[in-house]
Design an enzyme around this catalytic site. Structure first.
Site, PDB file in Angstrom:
ATOM      1  N   SER A 149       0.320  -7.617  -1.864  1.00 50.32           N
ATOM      2  CA  SER A 149       1.417  -6.790  -1.380  1.00 50.32           C
ATOM      3  C   SER A 149       1.481  -5.476  -2.164  1.00 50.32           C
ATOM      4  O   SER A 149       0.531  -4.724  -2.185  1.00 50.32           O
ATOM      5  CB  SER A 149       2.728  -7.569  -1.445  1.00 50.32           C
ATOM      6  OG  SER A 149       3.765  -6.886  -0.783  1.00 50.32           O
ATOM      7  N   ASP A 301       3.749  -0.489   2.313  1.00 50.30           N
ATOM      8  CA  ASP A 301       3.004  -1.012   1.175  1.00 50.30           C
ATOM      9  C   ASP A 301       1.585  -1.390   1.612  1.00 50.30           C
ATOM     10  O   ASP A 301       1.254  -1.285   2.796  1.00 50.30           O
ATOM     11  CB  ASP A 301       3.750  -2.175   0.520  1.00 50.30           C
ATOM     12  CG  ASP A 301       3.870  -3.395   1.418  1.00 50.30           C
ATOM     13  OD1 ASP A 301       3.610  -3.271   2.638  1.00 50.30           O
ATOM     14  OD2 ASP A 301       4.219  -4.475   0.918  1.00 50.30           O
ATOM     15  N   ASP A 303      -0.207  -4.031   2.323  1.00 46.41           N
ATOM     16  CA  ASP A 303      -0.498  -4.971   3.414  1.00 46.41           C
ATOM     17  C   ASP A 303       0.427  -4.771   4.611  1.00 46.41           C
ATOM     18  O   ASP A 303       0.404  -5.544   5.560  1.00 46.41           O
ATOM     19  CB  ASP A 303      -0.457  -6.415   2.928  1.00 46.41           C
ATOM     20  CG  ASP A 303       0.928  -6.893   2.544  1.00 46.41           C
ATOM     21  OD1 ASP A 303       1.719  -6.079   2.034  1.00 46.41           O
ATOM     22  OD2 ASP A 303       1.234  -8.081   2.757  1.00 46.41           O
ATOM     23  N   ASP A 305       3.754  -4.966   5.164  1.00 50.38           N
ATOM     24  CA  ASP A 305       4.915  -5.771   5.563  1.00 50.38           C
ATOM     25  C   ASP A 305       6.226  -5.084   5.156  1.00 50.38           C
ATOM     26  O   ASP A 305       7.252  -5.280   5.791  1.00 50.38           O
ATOM     27  CB  ASP A 305       4.840  -7.214   5.043  1.00 50.38           C
ATOM     28  CG  ASP A 305       4.710  -7.329   3.539  1.00 50.38           C
ATOM     29  OD1 ASP A 305       4.682  -6.300   2.843  1.00 50.38           O
ATOM     30  OD2 ASP A 305       4.624  -8.481   3.051  1.00 50.38           O
TER      31      ASP A 305
END
Length: 575
Positions: A149, A301, A303, A305
């Site tokens: 993340s 961010d 990834d 999400d």
């Protein structure tokens, strides 16, 4: 330096032929040159936290590497076979822009295939929400995404998803962890069956794009879409693969990408942290917004999400919204759209978390829907969708810059949330309003809520012990008064108890156990202490509120609420 015997036992195991020569040589070098690093690398096994398993990449049981992820995957393979006897098992795997994510993704695919499990592996990096979508779209039994993340560049991680597209929750998480713990490293099957690995890309991409536009689009006029000037940055992450095509498909034409941050790069060279929660991360996007006189700014961010959002205030100045604000803006808009469409029948719900703004409860009450509140992490909101099939999920979020529109994706989804915010902003602009003005009107209608977060970082073995001690101290020396206000209720999620300090009565909490403490004060303020499940941090969340009669009351009310938060922080000696 003295190293404990239990750590040396683990080190010696990693010096056996089960582990490759390169690994053994690195350990031998650490024994002489970096005994402290050796201790940090082996003093514990990496654990599953709020968002799966995250850790620093390197050699050892407390690091992300071929063997720790191989063991996870072998254990998950064994568990899947036990859970779905006789079925042709299928898993989907995605990975982000981090160093080694592609290599680790292939290793995970190899282990699954070596266990006779069909693997759908994305051919390139893809956002986490697309992996959640793909699990259901491809009728998989499970899914994996390799990501840490928003953690620093030296980290990577491993998130596990189940059949419904949501992350692992009880009882599966504990059962799988038990299987993994009981495995020997020598039992990991690394020899791939390439015939069982299928690479996926454009077909799943198109299905995800179509689904996102269908779920997060709400009849905005073509003129309004073309009239919205958007600045967007992927912060060197995976959202660059999906956000531009989704916005293009939806009809947004004035999308301005921050060029210096558009190329995926696991070093995240232009930011201190690739976390849209941190104002610094959006510095370049805000500069571009001022240059172009943009209406709205988005940052995601690595990834994809989480999303950060900036909008123009009443003085035409760009300001960053926090996660609670974006969550209530999007939830209110969805509720209003559902109400207008006649879709609210009393069998609908929105989702939130125990550390997020209580304003979500006010919205639910006003629109006659339920607000289900769970622990931190979107896996709990996804679990509500699975556990209450008779209820329709409208949307939900958490304060840490995450939101989910509908149930096609069962994790926080910056791609869908960006499109939804564009719809809100475009429609507001068309009618002479703005996102900021819409939020201000909500404060009049539902109560003025203000939240603040403090994160205290404590790294390494000593840091983990300090965080543990801080929570022990809070429990053993309970606070009865803060800022001149009596504490009327204490919820201790580790002990599953809610104690009314006025009556002395204690009631059980039905939410699963977690190391969280929440204080409720008599003036409606809420203070929460929670060690992070994914980072070496302890977090303190503050929520204060008041009622206001009109928009003109906002400046004074905001000043009073800001001062109240400062007073609470000072009294708790957290500044």
């Amino acid at each position: 330096m003295h190293i404990e015997k239990n750590i040396l036992d683990k080190v010696n195991e990693w010096l056996t032929p089960t582990f490759d020569r390169e690994t053994q040589e690195k350990i031998k070098d650490m024994m002489t040159s970096s005994p402290k690093e050796l201790e940090e690398s082996f003093y514990k096994n990496l654990e599953f936290g709020t968002g799966g398993m995250r850790g620093i990449m390197g050699i050892g049981t407390n690091r992300i590497n071929k063997y720790t992820l191989g063991k996870n995957t072998q254990g998950l393979s064994d568990y899947l076979k036990k859970s779905f006897p006789g079925e042709n098992l299928k898993v989907a795997i995605a990975y982000d822009c981090r160093h080694n994510s592609d290599v680790l993704g292939k290793i995970v695919a190899d282990v699954f295939s070596a266990n006779g499990i069909k693997v759908f592996l994305f051919s390139e990096m893809r956002p986490t929400p697309e992996l959640s979508f793909a699990v259901k779209h491809l009728n998989c039994h499970a899914g994996i995404v390799l990501t840490a993340s928003h953690n620093p560049p030296e980290y990577n991680g491993y998130k596990v998803y189940w059949q419904d597209g949501g992350q692992l929750v009880p009882p599966q998480d504990a059962e799988i962890i038990q299987v993994i713990e009981n495995l020997k490293y020598s039992e990991i099957r690394f020899e791939a069956n390439e015939d069982l690995i299928e690479y996926i890309d454009t077909d799943v991409d198109q299905a995800f794009i179509d689904s996102t536009v269908a779920n997060a689009g709400f009849n905005t006029s073509a003129f309004a879409k073309q009239n919205l000037k958007i600045v967007y940055t992927s912060l060197h992450g995976t959202s660059i693969k999906m956000v531009p095509p989704v916005l293009a498909k939806a009809g947004y034409t004035d999308v301005n990408i921050v060029p210096e941050q558009a190329v995926p790069n696991g070093d995240f060279p232009t930011v201190v942290s690739p976390n849209p929660e941190e104002p610094e991360a959006l510095t370049m996007a805000l500069a571009l917004a001022e240059k172009l006189n943009a209406d709205i700014v988005f940052g995601t961010d690595p990834d994809s999400d989480r999303l950060g959002v900036a909008v123009r205030d009443n003085q035409d100045k760009m300001i960053l919204l926090n996660g609670n604000q974006t969550m209530v803006i999007m939830t209110h808009y969805l509720l209003e759209q559902w109400r207008k469409a006649g879709k609210i029948k009393g069998k609908e719900f929105i989702g939130s978390t125990i550390v997020s703004t209580p304003m979500m409860l006010e919205l639910a009450s006003a629109y006659n829907v339920e607000c289900k509140v769970g622990l931190t992490g979107f896996k709990w909101i996804a679990k509500f969708i699975k556990d209450y099939p008779e209820l329709k999920f409208i949307g939900g979020g958490e304060e840490s810059f995450g939101f989910m529109v509908g149930d096609a994706v069962r994790d926080k989804d910056a791609v869908g949330a960006i499109l939804l915010m564009c719809e809100i902003a475009a429609q507001a602009k068309e009618k002479g309003s703005s996102v900021y003005k819409e939020l201000q009107q909500m404060f009049v209608d539902f109560g003025f809520y203000k939240e603040h977060l403090i994160s205290i970082t404590k790294k390494g073995i000593e840091g983990a012990q300090q965080i543990k001690q801080m929570m022990i101290d809070l429990r053993e020396n309970p606070v009865s008064e803060i800022n001149g206000q009596r504490v009327i209720m204490v919820e201790d999620y580790q002990n599953s108890t809610a104690k009314n300090l006025l009556s002395g009565e204690t009631e059980p909490l039905t939410i699963p156990k977690s190391d969280v403490l929440i204080y409720y004060l008599e003036d409606g303020s809420k203070i929460c202490a929670r060690p992070s499940g994914t980072e070496p941090k302890i977090k303190f969340y503050f929520s204060v509120n008041c009622t206001i009669e009109s928009l003109s009351d906002i400046p004074e009310a905001e000043q009073q609420l800001d001062q109240k938060i400062k007073n609470i922080i000072a009294e708790m000696q957290l500044n």
